[in-house]
Design an enzyme around this catalytic site. Sequence first.
Site, short mmCIF file in Angstrom:
data_model
loop_
_atom_site.label_atom_id
_atom_site.label_comp_id
_atom_site.label_asym_id
_atom_site.label_seq_id
_atom_site.Cartn_x
_atom_site.Cartn_y
_atom_site.Cartn_z
N GLY A 194 26.17 8.53 -86.12
CA GLY A 194 27.06 7.92 -85.14
C GLY A 194 27.37 8.87 -84.00
O GLY A 194 26.52 9.66 -83.58
N SER A 195 28.60 8.82 -83.51
CA SER A 195 28.98 9.57 -82.32
C SER A 195 29.58 10.92 -82.68
O SER A 195 30.15 11.09 -83.77
CB SER A 195 30.00 8.77 -81.51
OG SER A 195 31.25 8.74 -82.19
N GLU A 216 23.95 12.96 -87.96
CA GLU A 216 22.97 12.53 -86.96
C GLU A 216 23.73 11.88 -85.82
O GLU A 216 24.24 10.76 -85.96
CB GLU A 216 21.96 11.55 -87.57
CG GLU A 216 21.06 12.17 -88.61
CD GLU A 216 20.20 13.30 -88.07
OE1 GLU A 216 20.05 13.39 -86.83
OE2 GLU A 216 19.71 14.10 -88.86
N CYS A 250 19.92 6.52 -80.45
CA CYS A 250 20.56 7.83 -80.34
C CYS A 250 19.72 8.83 -79.56
O CYS A 250 20.25 9.76 -78.95
CB CYS A 250 20.89 8.38 -81.73
SG CYS A 250 19.45 8.50 -82.83
#
Length: 465
Positions: A194-195, A216, A250
């Site tokens: 995610g962020s 990640e 991403c």
Amino acid sequence: MEPVPVPPEEIPTIVKELREHFKTRVSFDFKWREDQLNGLLKCLDEHKDDWVKAMYDDMGSHHFEAELLIENVKTDISHTLKKFKSWLAPQSCSVAWALTPGSASIVPEPYGVVCDFIPYNYPMYLGFATLCPILAAGNVCLFKPSSNTPHCAKLYQTLFPQYLDPKGVRVVCGPTRICDVILDQRFDFIFYTGSPAVAKNVMRHAAEHLTPCLLELGGKSPVYFDKNCSLAKSVRRLIWGKIFNGGQTCVCPDYVMVHKDIMEQFKAEMVKAINELYPNPDTAYNDNITHIISKHHFDRLTKLIDNSGGNIIIKGFQDPEKLFIGPTLIENPSMEADIMTTEVFGPVIPFFPVDNEDKAIEFINEREKPLAAYVFTSDWNVFTKFQQQTSSGALMQNDVVFHVSSPYSPFGGVGNSGMGQYHGEIGVKTLSHLKPILTHSTMVEIPFKFPPYSDRNLSILRKFA
């Protein structure tokens, strides 16, 4: 189709039951691990149409992209299924003088109970791709799909108990706020995709129990177009990689730096290629392009476009009902605008000229380390400069994004773009504790190491050390 939310008060019990199941050591058996990996493959094979439909219902994904992702993750799982036993075989290693005579080896063992958070942007692919090394390494898992993709979450909830050990993989569905309840539990490993902002919250919770994490994340992955490149081919590769999945990747190319000598040719090729690949981008809906995940992100992207401070060469068609945004091309955005300071995560391509590769490298190094960096050039010396003078999760020459599809090389970030790596052997070993096993024989002893200490004994031991 909505998944059944798990009541927050049940989560501690679920984690406890997972831990009890792990203690039976059933997951230590390679046969159990094979069964889980085969179960993942069977789940994809027997319900391919269901997964394709779920991805369409959640994000408007075209079946071409959805099926491509299914085949790709099947390749990853099949590769792991074929190789994981050899990856996890004990590895002998040398013995230090203090243990001579003796032997030493490194034996991978499962961590235990792993928490796996799945993001919304690749709700099927990242679910299977992350579970693959978790299960191959012999862990059990609390599996949390994104609440933004309810159709995929419902499939996980329905199908996984049929194809995987229902005591070894527990699917926990629910709103985002349930994540803090999950993170309050003690895990042996946390796998988060995610962020960076949310990752910091994950790490704060992990710190309470000193739990290792694989993060990640994302960031602003840069692209540089050198004056020496195959421009037409390179532009098409850039656009397809950028627009794939609606730009919600991403490792998506975030902004493009173009050598000043080819700026006008680059712009012309971009306009030409966008119109060829996605006809009438500024006036028509195109079902080849994945929708934006939510109204919040649709509004965020339209604001990025409108407030970019740049020259909008193509303003992609926007449909707020379908949450659709077409390919958008922006020249010379303001460096202070949000489009240049936050991750775009959508089908919007800002680009601007730079004097040369040195200026591009300088621009990259003034910012957070990205998850990927891309260089389009036929000059090996130029590419080598980026290799030696920049830091990123991955570096690719003459293409974008699709290095993540390879099970043969590791994938992961560095710095603000993440920590830890997975895919293939690296992934299975990342999800394993590499335990040293040492044996010291009692047949022979080195007496000089014991007290009373003396300079003579120290002199002798120095020869061993």
